[in-house]
Design a protein around this motif. Structure first.
Motif, short mmCIF file in Angstrom:
data_model
loop_
_atom_site.label_atom_id
_atom_site.label_comp_id
_atom_site.label_asym_id
_atom_site.label_seq_id
_atom_site.Cartn_x
_atom_site.Cartn_y
_atom_site.Cartn_z
N THR A 105 0.84 -1.19 0.00
CA THR A 105 0.00 0.00 0.00
C THR A 105 0.87 1.24 0.00
N ALA A 106 0.42 2.26 -0.72
CA ALA A 106 1.15 3.52 -0.78
C ALA A 106 0.15 4.66 -0.74
N MET A 107 0.60 5.80 -0.23
CA MET A 107 -0.23 7.00 -0.20
C MET A 107 0.57 8.12 -0.82
N ILE A 108 -0.10 8.92 -1.65
CA ILE A 108 0.54 10.07 -2.25
C ILE A 108 -0.32 11.29 -1.93
N VAL A 109 0.32 12.37 -1.48
CA VAL A 109 -0.39 13.57 -1.04
C VAL A 109 0.06 14.73 -1.92
N GLY A 110 -0.92 15.39 -2.55
CA GLY A 110 -0.56 16.46 -3.45
C GLY A 110 -1.66 17.45 -3.73
N HIS A 111 -1.63 17.97 -4.94
CA HIS A 111 -2.42 19.14 -5.31
C HIS A 111 -3.36 18.87 -6.49
N ASN A 112 -4.45 19.62 -6.50
CA ASN A 112 -5.35 19.61 -7.63
C ASN A 112 -4.86 20.63 -8.65
N PRO A 113 -5.08 20.47 -9.91
CA PRO A 113 -5.89 19.43 -10.54
C PRO A 113 -5.14 18.11 -10.77
N ASP A 114 -3.84 18.09 -10.45
CA ASP A 114 -3.03 16.91 -10.76
C ASP A 114 -3.55 15.62 -10.14
N VAL A 115 -3.97 15.67 -8.86
CA VAL A 115 -4.42 14.43 -8.21
C VAL A 115 -5.72 13.91 -8.83
N THR A 116 -6.60 14.82 -9.25
CA THR A 116 -7.83 14.39 -9.92
C THR A 116 -7.51 13.77 -11.27
N TYR A 117 -6.68 14.44 -12.05
CA TYR A 117 -6.28 13.89 -13.35
C TYR A 117 -5.64 12.53 -13.18
N LEU A 118 -4.79 12.41 -12.18
CA LEU A 118 -4.10 11.15 -11.94
C LEU A 118 -5.09 10.03 -11.64
N ALA A 119 -6.02 10.26 -10.73
CA ALA A 119 -7.00 9.23 -10.37
C ALA A 119 -7.83 8.82 -11.59
N GLU A 120 -8.24 9.79 -12.37
CA GLU A 120 -9.03 9.48 -13.56
C GLU A 120 -8.20 8.74 -14.61
N PHE A 121 -6.95 9.12 -14.77
CA PHE A 121 -6.05 8.46 -15.72
C PHE A 121 -5.81 7.00 -15.32
N LEU A 122 -5.54 6.78 -14.05
CA LEU A 122 -5.23 5.43 -13.59
C LEU A 122 -6.42 4.48 -13.67
N THR A 123 -7.63 5.02 -13.55
CA THR A 123 -8.82 4.17 -13.46
C THR A 123 -9.76 4.28 -14.66
N HIS A 124 -9.61 5.32 -15.42
CA HIS A 124 -10.53 5.63 -16.52
C HIS A 124 -11.97 5.75 -16.00
N GLN A 125 -12.08 6.27 -14.78
CA GLN A 125 -13.37 6.54 -14.17
C GLN A 125 -13.43 8.03 -13.86
N ARG A 126 -14.57 8.64 -14.10
CA ARG A 126 -14.72 10.06 -13.85
C ARG A 126 -15.01 10.28 -12.36
N ILE A 127 -14.23 11.15 -11.74
CA ILE A 127 -14.46 11.45 -10.32
C ILE A 127 -14.73 12.93 -10.10
N ASN A 128 -14.73 13.70 -11.18
CA ASN A 128 -14.89 15.15 -11.09
C ASN A 128 -13.67 15.72 -10.37
N SER A 129 -13.82 16.79 -9.65
CA SER A 129 -12.69 17.41 -8.97
C SER A 129 -12.63 16.94 -7.52
N MET A 130 -11.48 16.43 -7.11
CA MET A 130 -11.33 16.03 -5.71
C MET A 130 -11.42 17.26 -4.84
N SER A 131 -12.24 17.21 -3.82
CA SER A 131 -12.36 18.35 -2.91
C SER A 131 -11.16 18.36 -1.96
N LYS A 132 -10.98 19.48 -1.29
CA LYS A 132 -9.85 19.63 -0.36
C LYS A 132 -9.93 18.58 0.74
N GLY A 133 -8.83 17.87 0.94
CA GLY A 133 -8.78 16.85 1.97
C GLY A 133 -9.32 15.49 1.55
N ALA A 134 -9.82 15.38 0.34
CA ALA A 134 -10.42 14.13 -0.12
C ALA A 134 -9.36 13.06 -0.37
#
Length: 170
Positions: A105-134
């Protein structure tokens, strides 16, 4: 065999002042509390990352520290990657691909919009914009950290501090 990645967006930070560099922004008291709520929630789900990698920007670093404390993770073991501040999604993918193969298991902590783009890229699932602290949990089957790329993961959960009640934190 599966491996799990937790992507965390930093919690609420102070507004950018005229003479303050964006990098230097720190968490507000509300942001600290939100990071603690997320950390307690993850602790309650028995989530224990083997490694935490964070942007060195104060707001991300403080979020990583607070979450780590709630998880019982040794704060001094958090790794900081300067490329995660303004490095774009490729910097995040490079950090993930560099996670030691022994880690489950790994955790990565960072900034939007990069973290949202990353999650969507890795999963090809739309998550919209990650809110602060999400946080978004992503599971990968039959790949190593070095092999993670687009469409290789599946979202297992997504939660934001505002979705948590006091009962969720206990």
């Amino acid at each position: 065999m599966s491996i799990t990645l937790y992507i965390v967006r930093h919690a609420k930070a102070e507004d950018r002042a005229i003479f303050m560099a964006d990098f230097d922004r720190k968490l507000t008291s509300e942001g600290v509390m939100a990071a603690a709520r997320i950390g307690r929630y993850l602790h309650g789900k028995a989530i224990q990352p083997d490694i935490i990698v964070s942007s060195p920007a104060p707001r991300a670093k403080e979020t990583a520290n607070v979450v780590a404390e709630q998880l019982g993770y040794e704060v001094a073991q958090i790794q900081f990657d300067e490329k995660l501040f303004e490095g774009g999604p490729k910097a995040y993918l490079a950090a993930i691909n560099a996670v030691p193969s022994a880690s489950q298991t790994a955790m990565i902590v960072g900034h939007n919009p990069d973290v949202t783009y990353l999650a969507e890229f890795l999963t090809h699932q739309r998550i919209n914009s990650m809110s602060k602290g999400a946080v978004v949990g992503i599971t990968f089957e039959d790949v190593t950290w070095a092999e993670i790329s687009g469409r290789t993961g599946s979202i297992t959960f997504q939660i934001a501090p505002k979705q948590l009640s006091i009962n969720d934190e206990l």
